[in-house]
Design an enzyme around this catalytic site. Structure first.
Site, mmCIF file in Angstrom:
data_model
loop_
_atom_site.group_PDB
_atom_site.id
_atom_site.type_symbol
_atom_site.label_atom_id
_atom_site.label_comp_id
_atom_site.label_asym_id
_atom_site.label_seq_id
_atom_site.Cartn_x
_atom_site.Cartn_y
_atom_site.Cartn_z
ATOM 1 C CG LEU A 10 -1.845 -1.191 1.400
ATOM 2 C CD1 LEU A 10 -2.867 -0.904 2.499
ATOM 3 C CD2 LEU A 10 -2.542 -1.566 0.098
ATOM 4 N N GLY A 13 -0.911 6.652 -0.094
ATOM 5 C CA GLY A 13 -0.902 7.817 0.797
ATOM 6 C C GLY A 13 -0.119 8.966 0.188
ATOM 7 N NE ARG A 17 1.623 13.230 9.863
ATOM 8 C CZ ARG A 17 2.013 12.351 10.789
ATOM 9 N NH1 ARG A 17 2.849 12.710 11.731
ATOM 10 N NH2 ARG A 17 1.565 11.118 10.751
ATOM 11 N N GLY A 105 3.979 0.573 2.132
ATOM 12 C CA GLY A 105 5.142 1.111 1.417
ATOM 13 C C GLY A 105 5.962 2.077 2.246
ATOM 14 C CD GLU A 158 -8.080 1.045 13.010
ATOM 15 O OE1 GLU A 158 -7.298 2.014 12.959
ATOM 16 O OE2 GLU A 158 -7.691 -0.123 12.917
ATOM 17 C CG ASN A 230 3.298 8.587 8.944
ATOM 18 O OD1 ASN A 230 2.736 8.175 7.942
ATOM 19 N ND2 ASN A 230 3.390 7.871 10.045
ATOM 20 N NE ARG A 319 32.520 13.197 -9.014
ATOM 21 C CZ ARG A 319 32.695 13.999 -10.064
ATOM 22 N NH1 ARG A 319 33.774 14.758 -10.150
ATOM 23 N NH2 ARG A 319 31.794 14.041 -11.019
ATOM 24 C CE LYS A 337 34.695 11.955 -14.310
ATOM 25 N NZ LYS A 337 34.193 12.718 -15.463
ATOM 26 C CB SER A 391 54.374 19.023 -7.057
ATOM 27 O OG SER A 391 54.702 17.980 -6.178
HETATM 28 C C1 UD1 Z 1 -3.683 1.543 10.120
HETATM 29 C C2 UD1 Z 1 -4.601 0.480 10.731
HETATM 30 C C3 UD1 Z 1 -4.291 0.355 12.215
HETATM 31 C C4 UD1 Z 1 -2.830 0.017 12.419
HETATM 32 C C5 UD1 Z 1 -1.945 1.042 11.711
HETATM 33 C C6 UD1 Z 1 -0.518 0.605 11.742
HETATM 34 C C7 UD1 Z 1 -6.684 0.406 9.476
HETATM 35 C C8 UD1 Z 1 -8.109 0.786 9.461
HETATM 36 N N1 UD1 Z 1 -5.964 0.824 10.528
HETATM 37 O O1 UD1 Z 1 -4.017 2.777 10.706
HETATM 38 O O2 UD1 Z 1 -5.085 -0.661 12.800
HETATM 39 O O3 UD1 Z 1 -2.517 -0.056 13.792
HETATM 40 O O4 UD1 Z 1 -2.337 1.184 10.337
HETATM 41 O O5 UD1 Z 1 0.295 1.580 11.175
HETATM 42 O O6 UD1 Z 1 -6.220 -0.291 8.589
HETATM 43 N N2 UD1 Z 1 -3.336 3.678 2.555
HETATM 44 C C9 UD1 Z 1 -3.677 3.634 1.221
HETATM 45 N N3 UD1 Z 1 -4.949 3.974 0.861
HETATM 46 C C10 UD1 Z 1 -5.892 4.340 1.774
HETATM 47 C C11 UD1 Z 1 -5.520 4.379 3.133
HETATM 48 C C12 UD1 Z 1 -4.237 4.047 3.484
HETATM 49 O O7 UD1 Z 1 -2.850 3.288 0.369
HETATM 50 O O8 UD1 Z 1 -7.023 4.638 1.370
HETATM 51 C C13 UD1 Z 1 -1.972 3.309 2.938
HETATM 52 C C14 UD1 Z 1 -1.197 4.495 3.448
HETATM 53 O O9 UD1 Z 1 -0.401 5.043 2.405
HETATM 54 C C15 UD1 Z 1 -0.339 3.904 4.538
HETATM 55 C C16 UD1 Z 1 -1.115 2.698 5.029
HETATM 56 O O10 UD1 Z 1 -2.054 2.404 4.023
HETATM 57 O O11 UD1 Z 1 0.898 3.442 4.041
HETATM 58 C C17 UD1 Z 1 -1.783 2.948 6.375
HETATM 59 O O12 UD1 Z 1 -2.751 3.932 6.252
HETATM 60 P P1 UD1 Z 1 -3.090 4.951 7.411
HETATM 61 O O13 UD1 Z 1 -4.228 5.763 6.967
HETATM 62 O O14 UD1 Z 1 -1.873 5.640 7.865
HETATM 63 O O15 UD1 Z 1 -3.592 3.952 8.558
HETATM 64 P P2 UD1 Z 1 -3.602 4.216 10.095
HETATM 65 O O16 UD1 Z 1 -4.684 5.165 10.432
HETATM 66 O O17 UD1 Z 1 -2.241 4.538 10.560
HETATM 67 CA CA CA Z 2 -0.132 5.562 9.559
#
Ligand code: UD1
Ligand code: CA
Length: 450
Positions: A10, A13, A17, A105, A158, A230, A319, A337, A391
């Site tokens: 995944l 995101g 931040r 990711g 959650e 993050n 290099r 280099k 030199s």
């Molecule tokens: C999520 C978990 C939580 C866990 C935590 C660990 C859920 C509902 N919650 O929370 O239980 O303890 O991770 O870090 O799963 N992402 C996407 N698409 C989306 C949403 C998220 O690709 O629509 C990716 C984000 O880029 C990220 C990861 O999923 O890498 C986690 O998403 P994030 O929204 O940060 O989840 P948390 O609220 O931290």
């Molecule tokens: Ca997170």
């Protein structure tokens, strides 16, 4: 290749931040994009395929992870929706009944050994869903794992949806899940967004699966491994942790790091046995250091190969394309280099050697400069074996200094020097006896007059 495993990473995101034009997962840790660390950990399990879920317009991520495929999550509706975005890409794997491993990711610290423990739990038939749990010092913000007496996971709640009592649970979900693929994808459409965040939570799989007779279990790992990135500060923390691992691996491999904390390694740095690295040495990508090499303090190396017994630095810069032969020496304030130094060649002080070949045991004196660039093109300098360059010599490329030749100090060499020949381009020296004394007397007298 394991035909039974497919991986979803995944990465949709936005990484707001980070305050960056670069997608978060492409920010480098120890010289390689964060997502590559995740891919490398997943690749250790030899999956049949890896699909990276990205957001719209994240073409640079797609390019970076190729040949792995990407799936686009149109809108960020939650982690369950993100996994669902990979459905089409995973069709073949799901038809084959594969397991699906979900990774983040932005979590570069995950170790293959932990993924193997998750795979073992599946292989042993312990459950349909294996959730990676951890116990953070502060569980705020994480999903809490509820277990029954038998140790099965009954629910993940959650933070925002949790009761006071549930928030006191220390065991949290780290974001990694290994599931029986067909079960996972059969449940995904049943997940609703009826919760505090209005998101589709992947964690709802636990309760939905349980109702369908599917079992969830937990495998635990250290909090370090599931640390996410993050912000820039968290990026620096991940860098520090991975540097720690790389330094330990280097020392375990037989290298001495006098002051490990000040040595910065790259993910692909290769150090042989009995290599000694002084303080404040920094490696960029592509450095290969053979056995018995000494890298002294404050040197910077990338894209170079150093044969055994060579000594580099202090304050040297190697290099890309720098190749040092056995026992060669590159000393302080020397930059090399795209140049090969033969065995035993020496460039000990204040020099630039670029686009050059230097023969065995040649000696380049202090301030030797290869003038390799005329503002339009680069040209090569060749220096034969056992040649001696005095030199402060400028070698205007393209130029060849023959084997065993000598160049007098202060020369500007624009024409080839034959083997064993001597070249000097210095202006002739004139001497005026006592002229220095007369000069001083004259100036002193002028000063007195005012
Ligand atoms: C999520 C978990 C939580 C866990 C935590 C660990 C859920 C509902 N919650 O929370 O239980 O303890 O991770 O870090 O799963 N992402 C996407 N698409 C989306 C949403 C998220 O690709 O629509 C990716 C984000 O880029 C990220 C990861 O999923 O890498 C986690 O998403 P994030 O929204 O940060 O989840 P948390 O609220 O931290
Ligand atoms: Ca997170």
């Amino acid at each position: 290749m394991s035909s039974e495993l497919a991986v979803v990473v995944l990465a949709a995101g936005k990484g707001t931040r980070m305050k960056s034009d670069l997608p978060k997962v492409l920010h480098p840790v120890a010289g390689r994009p964060m997502v590559d660390w995740v891919l490398a950990a997943a690749e250790a399990l030899d999956p049949r395929e890896i699909v990276v879920v990205v957001g719209p317009g994240m073409d640079s991520v797609a390019e970076a992870v190729a040949p792995h495929r990407t799936a686009v999550q149109a809108e960020q509706l939650g982690t369950a929706d993100a996994v669902a975005a990979a459905r089409e890409a995973l069709a073949g794997a799901l038809d084959a009944g594969a397991d699906v491993l979900v990774l983040y990711g932005d979590g570069p610290l995950i170790e293959p050994e932990t993924l193997r423990r998750m795979a073992a739990a599946r292989a042993e038939g312990r459950g349909d869903y294996v959730w990676l749990g951890f116990r953070p010092e502060d569980p705020t913000g994480y999903g809490r794992l509820q277990l029954d007496e038998a140790g099965a996971v009954t629910r993940i709640v959650e933070e925002k949806d949790a009761s006071e009592e549930e928030r006191r649970i220390g065991l949290c979900w780290g974001g990694l899940l290994l599931a029986r693929g067909p079960a996972l994808f059969a449940q995904l459409p049943r997940i609703s967004n009826d919760n505090a965040k209005g998101e589709y939570y992947l964690t709802d799989l636990v309760a939905l699966g349980a109702a369908a007779g599917e079992r969830s279990v937990v495998v635990e790992c250290s909090a370090e491994e599931v640390r996410g990135v993050n912000s820039r500060a968290e990026l620096a923390e991940a860098e520090a942790l991975i540097q720690g691992r790389l330094r330990r691996a280097a020392m375990d491999g037989g290298a001495t790091l006098t002051d490990p904390a000040s040595v910065f390694l790259c993910w692909d740095t290769r150090l042989g046995r009995d290599v000694t690295i002084g303080p404040n040495v920094c490696f960029g990508p592509g450095a290969v250091v053979e056995d018995g090499v000494e890298i002294r303090a404050f040197s910077h190396l990338e894209g170079c190969r150093i044969a055994s017994g060579a000594v580099v630095g202090p304050f040297a810069r190697l290099r890309p394309g720098a190749e040092l032969g056995e026992g060669a020496r590159v000393g302080n304030f020397v930059e090399v280099k795209a140049a090969t130094l033969g065995p035993g060649a020496k460039v000990n002080h204040l020099s630039y050697v670029g686009d050059a070949t230097v023969g065995a045991k040649a000696n380049l004196g202090a301030g030797t400069i290869t003038c390799n660039y005329d503002g339009y093109r680069k040209s090569r300098t060749e220096i034969g074996a056992e040649a001696f360059i005095g030199s402060n010599t400028a070698l205007v490329a393209p130029v060849v200094v023959g084997r065993g030749a000598i160049v007098g100090a202060g020369s500007t060499i624009a024409e080839d020097v034959p083997d064993e020949g001597l070249a000097v381009t210095r202006a002739e020296q004139t001497i005026r006896p006592l002229a220095a004394r007369r000069f001083r007397e004259k100036r002193a007298a002028e000063k007195k007059k005012g």
